[in-house]
Write an enzyme that holds these catalytic residues in place. Structure first.
Site, PDB file in Angstrom:
ATOM      1  N   ASP A  92       0.691  -1.253   0.075  1.00 54.69           N
ATOM      2  CA  ASP A  92       0.192   0.138   0.005  1.00 54.69           C
ATOM      3  C   ASP A  92       0.818   1.249   0.067  1.00 54.69           C
ATOM      4  O   ASP A  92       0.334   2.451  -0.061  1.00 54.69           O
ATOM      5  CB  ASP A  92      -0.874  -0.036   1.216  1.00 54.69           C
ATOM      6  CG  ASP A  92      -2.296  -0.659   0.838  1.00 54.69           C
ATOM      7  OD1 ASP A  92      -2.624  -0.887  -0.144  1.00 54.69           O
ATOM      8  OD2 ASP A  92      -2.926  -1.041   1.954  1.00 54.69           O
ATOM      9  N   GLY A 114       2.188   2.305  -2.504  1.00 56.15           N
ATOM     10  CA  GLY A 114       1.993   2.937  -3.853  1.00 56.15           C
ATOM     11  C   GLY A 114       2.891   2.559  -4.987  1.00 56.15           C
ATOM     12  O   GLY A 114       3.113   3.151  -5.896  1.00 56.15           O
ATOM     13  N   ASP A 142       7.847  -5.186 -11.206  1.00 54.82           N
ATOM     14  CA  ASP A 142       6.764  -4.702  -9.971  1.00 54.82           C
ATOM     15  C   ASP A 142       6.775  -5.882  -8.890  1.00 54.82           C
ATOM     16  O   ASP A 142       6.373  -6.911  -9.486  1.00 54.82           O
ATOM     17  CB  ASP A 142       5.643  -4.425 -10.590  1.00 54.82           C
ATOM     18  CG  ASP A 142       4.489  -3.814  -9.257  1.00 54.82           C
ATOM     19  OD1 ASP A 142       4.974  -3.271  -8.464  1.00 54.82           O
ATOM     20  OD2 ASP A 142       3.341  -4.389  -9.501  1.00 54.82           O
ATOM     21  N   PRO A 174       5.447  -7.635  -5.346  1.00 53.66           N
ATOM     22  CA  PRO A 174       4.507  -7.459  -4.437  1.00 53.66           C
ATOM     23  C   PRO A 174       5.083  -7.115  -2.996  1.00 53.66           C
ATOM     24  O   PRO A 174       6.256  -7.705  -2.799  1.00 53.66           O
ATOM     25  CB  PRO A 174       3.850  -8.845  -4.198  1.00 53.66           C
ATOM     26  CG  PRO A 174       4.248  -9.836  -5.070  1.00 53.66           C
ATOM     27  CD  PRO A 174       5.480  -8.886  -5.928  1.00 53.66           C
ATOM     28  N   ASN A 228       6.577   8.578  -1.334  1.00 51.15           N
ATOM     29  CA  ASN A 228       5.474   8.730  -1.952  1.00 51.15           C
ATOM     30  C   ASN A 228       4.434   9.427  -1.010  1.00 51.15           C
ATOM     31  O   ASN A 228       4.446   9.380   0.221  1.00 51.15           O
ATOM     32  CB  ASN A 228       4.927   7.247  -2.659  1.00 51.15           C
ATOM     33  CG  ASN A 228       3.740   7.509  -3.450  1.00 51.15           C
ATOM     34  OD1 ASN A 228       3.742   8.542  -4.032  1.00 51.15           O
ATOM     35  ND2 ASN A 228       2.919   6.514  -3.654  1.00 51.15           N
ATOM     36  N   LYS A 229       3.339   9.690  -1.810  1.00 55.46           N
ATOM     37  CA  LYS A 229       2.262  10.154  -0.782  1.00 55.46           C
ATOM     38  C   LYS A 229       2.529  11.469  -0.378  1.00 55.46           C
ATOM     39  O   LYS A 229       2.052  11.785   0.913  1.00 55.46           O
ATOM     40  CB  LYS A 229       1.598   9.301  -0.138  1.00 55.46           C
ATOM     41  CG  LYS A 229       1.017   7.867  -0.910  1.00 55.46           C
ATOM     42  CD  LYS A 229       0.277   6.989   0.188  1.00 55.46           C
ATOM     43  CE  LYS A 229      -0.067   5.558  -0.500  1.00 55.46           C
ATOM     44  NZ  LYS A 229      -0.624   4.537   0.210  1.00 55.46           N
ATOM     45  N   ASP A 248       1.631  14.393  -1.028  1.00 54.58           N
ATOM     46  CA  ASP A 248       0.362  15.118  -0.705  1.00 54.58           C
ATOM     47  C   ASP A 248      -0.492  14.963   0.448  1.00 54.58           C
ATOM     48  O   ASP A 248      -1.044  15.684   1.082  1.00 54.58           O
ATOM     49  CB  ASP A 248      -0.894  14.689  -2.036  1.00 54.58           C
ATOM     50  CG  ASP A 248      -0.721  13.292  -2.268  1.00 54.58           C
ATOM     51  OD1 ASP A 248       0.172  12.478  -2.077  1.00 54.58           O
ATOM     52  OD2 ASP A 248      -2.141  12.901  -2.175  1.00 54.58           O
ATOM     53  N   GLY A 257      23.660 -65.789  -8.829  1.00 50.52           N
ATOM     54  CA  GLY A 257      24.648 -66.362 -10.035  1.00 50.52           C
ATOM     55  C   GLY A 257      25.247 -65.444 -10.814  1.00 50.52           C
ATOM     56  O   GLY A 257      25.646 -65.890 -11.965  1.00 50.52           O
ATOM     57  N   SER A 272      25.466 -54.521  -6.008  1.00 49.63           N
ATOM     58  CA  SER A 272      25.277 -53.115  -6.071  1.00 49.63           C
ATOM     59  C   SER A 272      23.641 -53.031  -6.055  1.00 49.63           C
ATOM     60  O   SER A 272      22.768 -52.732  -7.060  1.00 49.63           O
ATOM     61  CB  SER A 272      25.614 -52.647  -7.702  1.00 49.63           C
ATOM     62  OG  SER A 272      25.158 -53.587  -8.635  1.00 49.63           O
TER      63      SER A 272
END
Lengths: 264, 639
Positions: B31, B33, B104, B106, B159-160, B162, B469, B538
């Site tokens: 979240d 951004g 991008d 996550p 970011n954000k 604002d 054998g 073997s």
């Protein structure tokens, strides 16, 4: 090494990893520009010989030029070509929109071919830049027994280390050209002189950017009549590559639903 | 034929494929951004396809939401419905000077594996922080993982802005905190940029609202990131991916991870330390190729002598080869649900080599979000740590600081990658300087020998329960081949244990080593034209598979499938009786750990047929599979 050399070397690495780590591989050949490049890369990776079958899942509805191409180059490239048919339209999910439903036949045909041959790896020529859900793909992408793609639970994949152990009865999709773009494909096709189907070149102001079934694929407006002109066109265009593919545009999630169910 | 074959006369590619390409991962707390910034970057650089903006507006409107940039990348329904990015995605755009591939990733802790998947491919990173929320756990965790993945170029965006009224003071707080954190990890941020991704401030241009900021915009900062450093200057590392014999060439295929090579180079194959010279560099459609091949290329080479090489070996130049070791210290991140604990058996992959390994010690365990040291008992999911690993077989590797390509590993659990990390140091179990082994080639050519013996060299491997054998058949076959003028040599498992393998016991490791030595000796004989007949219980299918890899196309496996009860009644060496009385531990016939072969060339049950009859059948198989030459009698009949 230039950009195309880097792309080529990475794809060859992926193809060789698939061959080294899986038992029964096949390469999906849709006859289009991408899978032709992929076969070319396989011949480079294995020094001229493709050491596994080329599988064409045939809807029976391709363009005549595509069948001609398959029959000619299948022989010339000495491919172990396996053509597998798709079941009729009434066998697929009826809730899908019409074009997607038509395309879903290919998924069903693929599933039948998987059962018939017991492949544990399918090499497919998808690219990240084609479509948003393809952008989320892994290079080695596990598929459930039913062919489904669980995008919420994709294994980690880093530093070219790939997960190559499919669960019992399931298979892996291997994507050797995931990192290529449409322009890369054309630039490489030109550099290597790889044959192409003429439908990609403009005639009467139209050409195909992407080839699928004849009834659900449409040409775009273009005057590009050779590869140089295609490259110039791509440099300026903002039209998405799959604009002529009807199945992508029917509903917001039509393509995602197809892919989750096992479509390429 | 209506086909198009492009001609080479077309002029040079008009598109900009020669522009430098940088791969940038965008990481940060959920979240904060990321997806919005990516959408905005694409828009500002004119990279959105036609109709995409309208499509996104329609998608947003349909969901009754304000316009949402993140829908551009969060292509999946689940992502749009939940408003989170589930998986990493890649998208391209161009700045003035370069092509950028944006990855991008996550931010949600649940999807940390996807963030790592994305970030491991990046040349540089953008770390995003919400101006209101500030530095969060996930921010620190991502910073730490970037450092662990070796991503050194990091631009930070706040970011954000604002939402904090474009406060220069708030920006400085966050800038100081994250810079201190990153510098503490050894990463110096290339820029810290105040932005509002939603409105576009600071993304491509400086707006008046951040007039107090004088640094680069996000696009300018991306423009300044450098493409990955070429690896050609480091010493040669060519991990073998496979050995191909599609024709008479024996080609070692692989990608040059660092350095360069050319025909004529003397090379050393690690971990064994064998020396050879590159005869040719093979290619297609034109072969061989001249000139040096450099890091990044997928190549194929042939050598001037036949050496046993397998997938996972690393080729280097003598004096500059990687180390061989069975002990590694690594700094890793752990992604699996179940914590990694001391003593655990894991599978590690180093380049193209895989090896079973044991976690000897967990030296550190850290939650990189909280940056707290934990109890050293285990490394939890999404945490990091330093571990000491002991490997089941020697591997060739480099410390990460010396070679970033060969100095990193991944850990697999149940066939799925569960973690990965960097090699901090290697504890060379044997001298790190390769032994200069130069095998001396025989004076005779294979065809000279086969002309005399009338057969090619081979390893005939008889496997089966004690008393089945094997030795009887081996002796009869030896007599038969010799009688025909051939050169058979019997290698009985028990006989070799009396000498060459006298140091080995019956643990699984010792049994594996016993088989390996038998296979090496037998293969040496086969290469010199003899038919080595190996009779050895073997019991392990894996050990026999290893023997087949060593002997390669000369290997013929015969399963002497006499039923266990028949074997026990024979008991030629008295082993069954001893085992029944408890005097012989770990005896295969009684312990029932015998793994019957699949894909063997022949199966013989000696309980119902004569020795001569069985020998006939072996001989027929050898003729059929090209070891023994057909008799000339057919030719004579035609005269």
């Amino acid at each position: 090494m230039d950009h195309l050399d880097e792309l080529e070397a990475q794809s060859i690495y992926i193809l060789r990893e698939a061959f080294a780590r899986l038992k029964k591989l096949a390469l999906l050949w849709s006859l289009g520009k991408d899978s032709n490049v992929m076969i070319w890369l396989a011949r480079k990776a294995f020094f001229g010989r493709v050491p596994f079958p080329a599988l064409h899942v045939d809807t029976g509805k391709k363009f005549p030029e595509m069948y001609a191409f398959r029959d000619h180059f299948g022989k010339e490239w000495d491919l172990d070509l396996r053509v597998e048919p798709c079941p009729p339209i009434d066998s697929v999910d009826p809730t899908l929109p019409p074009a997607a439903r038509s395309a879903a036949r290919k998924t069903e045909g693929l599933k039948l071919a998987l059962v018939k041959h017991g492949f544990d790896g399918l090499i497919a020529g998808i690219r990240r830049d084609e479509e948003a859900t393809r952008a989320k793909e892994r290079v080695f992408s596990p598929r459930a027994v039913e062919g489904g793609w669980d995008v919420r639970d994709q294994p980690p994949e880093f530093w070219d280390h790939f997960n190559a152990s499919p669960p019992q009865g399931a298979h892996l999709r291997i994507h050797p050209i995931l990192h290529w773009t449409e322009a890369d494909i054309w630039a490489y096709t030109k550099r290597e002189n790889i044959p192409i189907i003429p439908l990609y070149l403009a005639r009467d102001g139209k050409r195909y950017r992407s080839l699928g079934d004849a009834d659900i694929t449409f040409p775009v407006a273009s005057t590009a009549s050779n590869i140089d002109e295609i490259l110039t066109e791509l440099d300026g265009t903002k039209i998405p590559e799959r604009a002529g593919r009807a199945l992508d545009h029917e509903t917001e999630d039509a393509f995602e639903r197809l892919r989750v169910a096992g479509y390429l | 034929m209506n086909m198009i074959l492009p001609t080479a006369s077309i002029s040079a590619t008009p598109n900009g494929t020669t522009r430098p390409q940088v791969r940038i991962v965008i990481v940060g707390h959920v979240d904060h951004g990321k997806s919005t910034l990516v959408g905005r970057l694409l828009h500002e650089t004119g990279s959105l396809p036609d109709g995409k903006l309208e499509m996104l507006k329609a998608v947003s409107a349909r969901r009754g939401m304000p316009f949402e940039w993140s829908f551009l990348l969060d292509a999946l329904q689940t992502e749009r419905d939940q408003g989170i990015t589930i998986d990493t995605t890649q998208i391209r755009f161009r700045t003035r000077s370069r092509d950028v591939v944006l990855i991008d990733a996550p931010g949600h802790a649940e999807f940390l594996r996807n963030m790592i998947t994305g970030a491991s491919q990046a040349d540089g990173a953008v770390l995003i922080i919400d101006a209101l929320e500030g530095v969060r756990d996930q921010t620190r965790r991502h910073g730490y993982l970037l450092h662990l993945l070796g991503v050194k170029q990091v631009a930070v965006v706040v970011n954000k802005m604002d939402r904090v009224d474009f406060s220069a003071i708030r920006f400085k707080e966050i800038s100081d905190e994250i810079s201190a954190h990153l510098i503490g990890l050894g990463v110096t941020p290339s820029a810290v940029i105040p932005i509002s991704a939603r409105d576009g401030d600071g993304v491509a241009e400086h707006t008046p609202r951040i007039g107090w900021y004088s640094g680069p915009s996000v696009v300018e900062a991306l423009d300044a990131l450098e493409p990955a450093r070429p690896l050609a200057q480091l010493p040669l590392r060519l991990p073998a991916q496979a050995i191909y014999k599609f024709d008479d060439r024996r080609i070692i295929a692989g990608r040059i991870e660092s350095g360069s090579l050319k025909a004529g180079d003397e090379i050393v194959i690690m971990p064994a330390g064998k020396i050879a010279r590159i005869k040719t560099v093979e290619s297609w459609p034109v072969t061989p190729v001249d000139g040096p091949q450099t890091a990044g290329r997928s190549v194929g080479i042939t050598l001037d002598r036949e050496l046993f090489i397998e997938r996972g070996d690393i080729i280097g130049h003598p004096g500059q080869s990687p180390r061989d070791t069975r002990r590694i210290r690594a700094r890793i991140f752990w992604l699996h649900d179940k914590p990694l604990t001391k003593g655990e058996q894991i599978l590690i992959r180093l380049g193209t080599r895989e090896s079973r390994a044991t976690v000897v010690a967990i030296e550190k365990a850290i939650d990189p979000g909280a940056l707290s040291n934990e109890e050293n008992a285990a490394i939890a999911r999404n945490h990091v740590g330093e571990i000491d690993i002991s490997l089941a077989q020697p591997v060739a590797t480099d410390p990460y600081t010396e070679n970033p390509r060969t100095g990193r590993l991944v850990i697999e659990v149940n066939g799925r990658i569960a973690g990965g990390g960097l090699v901090l140091s290697v504890d060379a179990g044997r001298p790190a300087v390769p032994v200069d082994i130069v095998p001396v080639e025989s004076a005779l050519r294979p065809d000279e020998r086969s002309a005399r013996y009338r057969h090619n060299g081979a390893v005939i491997w008889l496997t089966g329960l004690p008393g089945s054998g094997k030795s009887t058949l081996a002796r009869a076959l030896e007599r038969r081949l010799f009688g025909n003028g051939g050169s058979p040599i019997l290698l009985d498992g028990d006989t070799l244990r009396a000498g060459l393998n006298g140091d080995l016991g019956f643990s699984p490791q010792d049994r594996a080593e016993n088989i390996r030595r038998l296979a090496e000796v037998a293969t040496h004989l086969a290469r010199n034209g003899h038919i080595a007949i190996v009779a050895a219980v073997s019991p392990s299918a894996a050990d026999r598979a290893a023997a087949r890899r060593i002997a390669d196309s000369a290997f013929r496996e015969i399963y002497v499938a006499t039923p266990a009860e028949v074997c026990e009644t024979r008991d030629p060496k008295g082993h069954y009786a001893k085992a029944r009385s408890g005097a012989l531990q770990g005896f295969t016939g009684i312990a029932n750990d015998y793994q019957p072969p699949t894909g063997n060339e022949l199966t013989i049950d000696t309980s119902n047929r004569s020795v001569a009859d069985a020998t006939d059948e072996i001989e027929r198989m050898l003729a059929r599979t090209g070891i023994v030459f057909d008799e000339l009698t057919d030719l004579a009949a035609n005269i």
